[in-house]
Design a protein around this motif. Structure first.
Motif, PDB file in Angstrom:
ATOM      1  N   SER A  17     -33.913   2.930 -13.555  1.00  0.00           N
ATOM      2  CA  SER A  17     -33.358   3.602 -14.739  1.00  0.00           C
ATOM      3  C   SER A  17     -32.834   4.958 -14.292  1.00  0.00           C
ATOM      4  O   SER A  17     -33.518   5.690 -13.577  1.00  0.00           O
ATOM      5  CB  SER A  17     -34.416   3.744 -15.836  1.00  0.00           C
ATOM      6  N   GLU A  30     -28.539   4.174 -17.932  1.00  0.00           N
ATOM      7  CA  GLU A  30     -28.599   2.730 -17.746  1.00  0.00           C
ATOM      8  C   GLU A  30     -29.929   2.346 -17.110  1.00  0.00           C
ATOM      9  O   GLU A  30     -30.501   3.116 -16.339  1.00  0.00           O
ATOM     10  CB  GLU A  30     -27.460   2.235 -16.860  1.00  0.00           C
ATOM     11  N   ASP A  39     -29.957  -4.152 -18.505  1.00  0.00           N
ATOM     12  CA  ASP A  39     -30.876  -4.316 -19.633  1.00  0.00           C
ATOM     13  C   ASP A  39     -30.586  -3.342 -20.766  1.00  0.00           C
ATOM     14  O   ASP A  39     -30.786  -3.664 -21.929  1.00  0.00           O
ATOM     15  CB  ASP A  39     -32.322  -4.091 -19.191  1.00  0.00           C
ATOM     16  N   LEU A  40     -30.156  -2.146 -20.400  1.00  0.00           N
ATOM     17  CA  LEU A  40     -30.003  -1.096 -21.404  1.00  0.00           C
ATOM     18  C   LEU A  40     -28.917  -0.126 -20.985  1.00  0.00           C
ATOM     19  O   LEU A  40     -28.845   0.251 -19.820  1.00  0.00           O
ATOM     20  CB  LEU A  40     -31.327  -0.333 -21.561  1.00  0.00           C
ATOM     21  N   ARG A  41     -28.083   0.267 -21.938  1.00  0.00           N
ATOM     22  CA  ARG A  41     -27.111   1.332 -21.714  1.00  0.00           C
ATOM     23  C   ARG A  41     -27.073   2.176 -22.981  1.00  0.00           C
ATOM     24  O   ARG A  41     -26.917   1.662 -24.079  1.00  0.00           O
ATOM     25  CB  ARG A  41     -25.719   0.774 -21.432  1.00  0.00           C
ATOM     26  N   LEU A  42     -27.234   3.471 -22.813  1.00  0.00           N
ATOM     27  CA  LEU A  42     -27.162   4.419 -23.915  1.00  0.00           C
ATOM     28  C   LEU A  42     -26.184   5.521 -23.546  1.00  0.00           C
ATOM     29  O   LEU A  42     -26.225   6.027 -22.432  1.00  0.00           O
ATOM     30  CB  LEU A  42     -28.527   5.046 -24.189  1.00  0.00           C
ATOM     31  N   ALA A  56     -24.439   2.041 -27.458  1.00  0.00           N
ATOM     32  CA  ALA A  56     -25.725   1.474 -27.048  1.00  0.00           C
ATOM     33  C   ALA A  56     -25.549  -0.018 -26.819  1.00  0.00           C
ATOM     34  O   ALA A  56     -24.868  -0.695 -27.583  1.00  0.00           O
ATOM     35  CB  ALA A  56     -26.782   1.712 -28.114  1.00  0.00           C
ATOM     36  N   TYR A  57     -26.173  -0.505 -25.761  1.00  0.00           N
ATOM     37  CA  TYR A  57     -26.149  -1.926 -25.439  1.00  0.00           C
ATOM     38  C   TYR A  57     -27.533  -2.320 -24.969  1.00  0.00           C
ATOM     39  O   TYR A  57     -28.169  -1.582 -24.212  1.00  0.00           O
ATOM     40  CB  TYR A  57     -25.135  -2.217 -24.327  1.00  0.00           C
ATOM     41  N   THR A  58     -27.998  -3.446 -25.414  1.00  0.00           N
ATOM     42  CA  THR A  58     -29.249  -3.968 -24.910  1.00  0.00           C
ATOM     43  C   THR A  58     -29.054  -5.398 -24.442  1.00  0.00           C
ATOM     44  O   THR A  58     -28.529  -6.231 -25.168  1.00  0.00           O
ATOM     45  CB  THR A  58     -30.387  -3.898 -25.956  1.00  0.00           C
ATOM     46  N   TRP A  60     -31.417  -7.364 -23.876  1.00  0.00           N
ATOM     47  CA  TRP A  60     -32.476  -8.165 -24.489  1.00  0.00           C
ATOM     48  C   TRP A  60     -31.879  -9.110 -25.527  1.00  0.00           C
ATOM     49  O   TRP A  60     -32.195 -10.277 -25.596  1.00  0.00           O
ATOM     50  CB  TRP A  60     -33.506  -7.248 -25.135  1.00  0.00           C
ATOM     51  N   TYR A  61     -30.984  -8.565 -26.352  1.00  0.00           N
ATOM     52  CA  TYR A  61     -30.335  -9.370 -27.374  1.00  0.00           C
ATOM     53  C   TYR A  61     -28.882  -9.672 -27.034  1.00  0.00           C
ATOM     54  O   TYR A  61     -28.236 -10.449 -27.709  1.00  0.00           O
ATOM     55  CB  TYR A  61     -30.394  -8.666 -28.737  1.00  0.00           C
ATOM     56  N   ASP A  64     -23.806  -5.245 -28.246  1.00  0.00           N
ATOM     57  CA  ASP A  64     -23.335  -3.870 -28.187  1.00  0.00           C
ATOM     58  C   ASP A  64     -23.694  -3.268 -29.537  1.00  0.00           C
ATOM     59  O   ASP A  64     -23.076  -3.568 -30.546  1.00  0.00           O
ATOM     60  CB  ASP A  64     -21.818  -3.837 -27.950  1.00  0.00           C
TER      61      ASP A  64
END
Length: 89
Positions: A17, A30, A39-42, A56-58, A60-61, A64
């Protein structure tokens, strides 16, 4: 918590991270396993003296969360939460 780190899991994978953009008015963070999907972007922008989450992107689901997928993401999380609440009242 948003913090930069490298973690080795029990299977030898490395979860990273970090900030990919760390500017005075913009931060992009990220996280995910090395050599794997994100996995994650903020993304945060400083606007008129206040920080706002602007993207934001996850993984997990697979949504976007700021753009057009937000209603779909909310529905997916609500459905999962309702099942969880039935199993663990």
């Amino acid at each position: 918590m948003i913090k930069e780190e490298r973690l080795l899991d029990e299977h030898g994978g490395v979860y990273v991270s970090h900030y990919v953009v760390d500017e005075a008015n913009r931060k992009e963070f990220e996280a995910g396993y090395e050599e794997s999907e994100l996995d994650l972007r903020l993304a945060f922008d400083l606007l008129e003296g206040k920080w706002f989450l602007t993207d934001a992107y996850t993984g997990w689901y697979g949504f976007d969360l700021i753009d057009t997928d937000l209603p779909e993401a909310v529905n997916a999380v609500q459905e999962e939460n309702s099942v969880f609440k039935q199993i663990y009242p």
